[in-house]
Design an enzyme around this catalytic site. Structure first.
Site, mmCIF file in Angstrom:
data_model
loop_
_atom_site.group_PDB
_atom_site.id
_atom_site.type_symbol
_atom_site.label_atom_id
_atom_site.label_comp_id
_atom_site.label_asym_id
_atom_site.label_seq_id
_atom_site.Cartn_x
_atom_site.Cartn_y
_atom_site.Cartn_z
ATOM 1 N N CYS A 115 35.080 -32.303 82.019
ATOM 2 C CA CYS A 115 36.447 -32.517 81.286
ATOM 3 C C CYS A 115 37.498 -31.099 81.787
ATOM 4 C CB CYS A 115 36.148 -32.498 79.849
ATOM 5 S SG CYS A 115 35.425 -31.130 79.064
ATOM 6 N N HIS A 168 35.339 -30.462 74.250
ATOM 7 C CA HIS A 168 35.961 -31.405 75.051
ATOM 8 C C HIS A 168 37.411 -31.097 75.282
ATOM 9 C CE1 HIS A 168 35.973 -35.069 77.417
ATOM 10 N NE2 HIS A 168 36.586 -35.716 76.702
ATOM 11 N N HIS A 180 41.040 -38.074 80.603
ATOM 12 C CA HIS A 180 40.038 -36.998 80.362
ATOM 13 C C HIS A 180 38.783 -37.515 81.219
ATOM 14 C CE1 HIS A 180 37.496 -39.185 77.179
ATOM 15 N NE2 HIS A 180 38.431 -39.953 77.435
#
Length: 208
Positions: A115, A168, A180
């Protein structure tokens, strides 16, 4: 005879006096009016058009009108989202080309990316900005903003609980959608309204 001589002498005297004596005219107490002088212009004024040109020379030039730039929006077929301006077109076009890239921890290439690797790669290629490599440290690179003030290109951060670190990060698009690199599906578009992301949403940040 004597009379004629006297008359001749008087005539000669009168002639001599007229030669040496100059009679000047009397000056008038009221000066004669002078003729009106024409206005000094770069050219002669012989017509109404010439007068208009002469007046224009004396008037300051009006300031130029400000240029109005109208930004046109664009529609992303792959995302199914319409954007009002083309300000973020390069960001959107480049990010969507990564959709389907598999997840690979510690990498940031089209063969696989995590990510933070995906976000840092996009920001470097679009804006020339080098962000921190991890999602947790990346949060230190941004200015925190309210969720309701998010714009295309802002970053969204997630954590599972207040006691756990950020795990994240993604790039906000529009209409609660963000792109993402998910551990389960690779680079994809998700919604902040989905239960998992709604429950774990932590903050939004803007790179200044």
């Amino acid at each position: 005879m004597t009379k004629n001589i006297i008359l001749s002498v008087l005539a000669l005297m009168a002639l001599a006096l007229s030669y040496f004596y100059e009679v000047t005219p009397a000056r008038s107490e009221t000066p004669a009016p002078q003729a009106m002088q024409p206005a000094i212009t770069p050219y002669a004024i012989n017509s109404p058009q010439d007068m208009v040109k002469a007046l224009e020379l004396k008037l300051p030039a009006p300031p130029p009108a400000p240029e109005v730039v109208v930004e046109e929006g664009f529609y992303s077929k792959r995302l199914g989202i319409r954007f009002k301006t083309d300000r973020n077109k390069r960001l959107v076009d480049l990010a969507t080309k990564w959709i389907g890239t598999p997840y690979r921890y510690g990498s940031n290439s089209k063969r696989g990316t995590d990510c933070s690797g995906f976000v840092s790669r996009i920001y470097r290629e679009v804006y020339g900005i080098n962000l921190s490599r991890s999602s947790h440290s990346m949060f230190e690179d941004v200015q925190r903003i309210k969720r309701g003030n998010m714009r295309t290109g802002d970053l969204v951060f997630f954590r599972r609980s207040p006691k756990e670190p950020i795990f994240h990060v993604g790039i906000y698009l529009k209409n609660n959608k963000f792109i993402h690199a998910s551990t389960s599906g690779g680079v994809m578009v998700s919604s902040l309204k989905e239960a998992f992301y709604r429950n774990n949403f932590y903050a939004a940040g803007r790179v200044i």
